[in-house]
Design a protein around this motif. Sequence first.
Motif, short mmCIF file in Angstrom:
data_model
loop_
_atom_site.label_atom_id
_atom_site.label_comp_id
_atom_site.label_asym_id
_atom_site.label_seq_id
_atom_site.Cartn_x
_atom_site.Cartn_y
_atom_site.Cartn_z
N GLU A 12 0.87 -1.26 0.06
CA GLU A 12 0.16 0.05 -0.05
C GLU A 12 0.97 1.10 0.01
OE1 GLU A 12 -3.52 2.04 2.72
OE2 GLU A 12 -3.01 -0.18 3.05
N ASP A 13 0.58 2.12 -0.80
CA ASP A 13 1.30 3.58 -0.90
C ASP A 13 0.52 4.67 -0.81
OD1 ASP A 13 3.67 4.81 -1.69
OD2 ASP A 13 2.70 5.52 -3.61
N ASN A 14 0.34 5.11 0.10
CA ASN A 14 -0.48 6.46 0.14
C ASN A 14 -2.07 6.12 0.08
OD1 ASN A 14 1.73 8.11 1.08
ND2 ASN A 14 2.19 8.53 -1.07
N GLY A 15 -2.29 4.94 0.66
CA GLY A 15 -3.92 4.51 0.40
C GLY A 15 -4.28 4.06 -0.92
N LEU A 16 -3.18 3.82 -1.55
CA LEU A 16 -3.27 2.94 -2.77
C LEU A 16 -2.62 1.63 -2.80
CD1 LEU A 16 -4.16 3.53 -5.87
CD2 LEU A 16 -1.63 4.06 -6.45
N VAL A 17 -3.45 0.42 -3.08
CA VAL A 17 -3.16 -0.77 -3.11
C VAL A 17 -2.40 -1.08 -4.39
CG1 VAL A 17 -4.16 -3.17 -2.99
CG2 VAL A 17 -5.00 -1.39 -1.80
N ILE A 18 -1.22 -1.67 -4.22
CA ILE A 18 -0.49 -2.21 -5.32
C ILE A 18 -0.25 -3.52 -5.50
CG2 ILE A 18 1.73 -1.69 -6.79
CD1 ILE A 18 1.67 1.11 -5.42
N ILE A 19 -0.58 -4.26 -6.59
CA ILE A 19 -0.24 -5.64 -6.73
C ILE A 19 1.39 -5.75 -7.40
CG2 ILE A 19 -0.65 -8.00 -7.48
CD1 ILE A 19 -3.67 -6.88 -7.54
N VAL A 20 2.21 -6.38 -6.85
CA VAL A 20 3.60 -6.61 -7.69
C VAL A 20 3.48 -7.95 -8.18
CG1 VAL A 20 5.89 -6.35 -7.29
CG2 VAL A 20 4.52 -4.77 -5.65
#
Length: 422
Positions: free
Chosen positions: A73-81
């Motif tokens: 999570e980056d500043n409320g943004l969910v990121i799938i790596v």
Amino acid sequence: MGGRYLIDAVIGEGAFGVVYRAHREPDGERVALKSIHRHLCSDPQIFKRFQREADILKRIEGQHLAKVHEILEDNGLVIIVLEYVEGPSLEAILKTSAPELDQAVEITLQVCAALGAAHAAGVVHRDLKPANVIVERFAPRTTGLRVRVVDFGLAKVVHGDAAPGTVLTQRDMIFGTPEYMAPEQVRGDEVDLRADLYAAGVMLYEMVVGKVPFSGKSALATMEAHVRDEVPHPRSSRGGHSVPPSLAAVIRRALEKDPQARYPSARAFAEALTAAWSERLVITPNAPAAGTSIQDLETIDTELNLAEDARAAVKAAEAIQALPTTKALAMVTAPVAAPRILGDPPKAAKTKLSEPDPAGTTLRSAKNDAIESSREGAIRSRPAPEIRIEDPPPRPGGKIFWILAIVVAIACILVGIWIGSR
């Protein structure tokens, strides 16, 4: 992003999200980063659906799926790596030229492998289409390609321990891409893994024929065709190219309107496709008529189901061909184990190769039919044998009696003449 990933380029972007190519510091490994657009994070439905995709990707793994490195999570943004997969999508390939038949079969087999891994984890993709299939190392008329199925954004958990937030779809809600949607999906019914197999069948049809089976003037018209219209026969739709009848039979079964009539699993689909392409096994509703040739079989609609017994039958037919005619005919009439229809329990009943099984179908190989028909044709081409009716030969004792009788008669005549002359 995430403090250790540097974005290199945008790979793809849609209405809901974007996928980046990036590299990880400090080792420089290339990865794919998937996230929804930041302004959609405030939409509870979209945000929960993306979170569900992340949860689903964590529970499935396989060599034909993109590996999940982590979810951050980056500043409320969910990121799938994700593992970075380099290669064109099947959609891009189909825009330039249709794959060769052997490539189409290989791509479908690997798609089935990916679906098998997802289904084993209780996940149905629900949006399988060429755009979601990445083909590594693809080149015309070459082998060695590798397929990855991606984008589980519309996936559904059908069994197992569902992660929080995974149940988002209500009954009668329709999700998917019209050209690849199964009839039950169009109707808004509950779907299971067989909806994915239908979509895989549509993709195989498209690769083999050069177009999808149904494409209306609107999305609604296309979806209605999946429910109402008969699938155009693959062999009559591919201009100037020959589609083996066994391959056409596999496609047609995958595209059955009734889910119960389709293959019961991705593995069953893959095994039937393998047999159709490599061994050319066919199951016809009835045994081919006497004198049926390979050319005649090309015009017969076939339905193929694969079992281990079917492979054994082909090997037996090849062994029979190598034997002398008398031994071969004796083996053909010998009883063999009845073939099992895939998905059914083994049966203890015995049958002969030339007799229908309990389901009303007879297992035949094209090679064995050709052998039998050629023998029958040769027999019919011979002239009918001439039949003579003769008296039974006389016994040796009868001949001696008549010879002695003649000699005695001649002797009596000669004696009578001699006496008369005196």
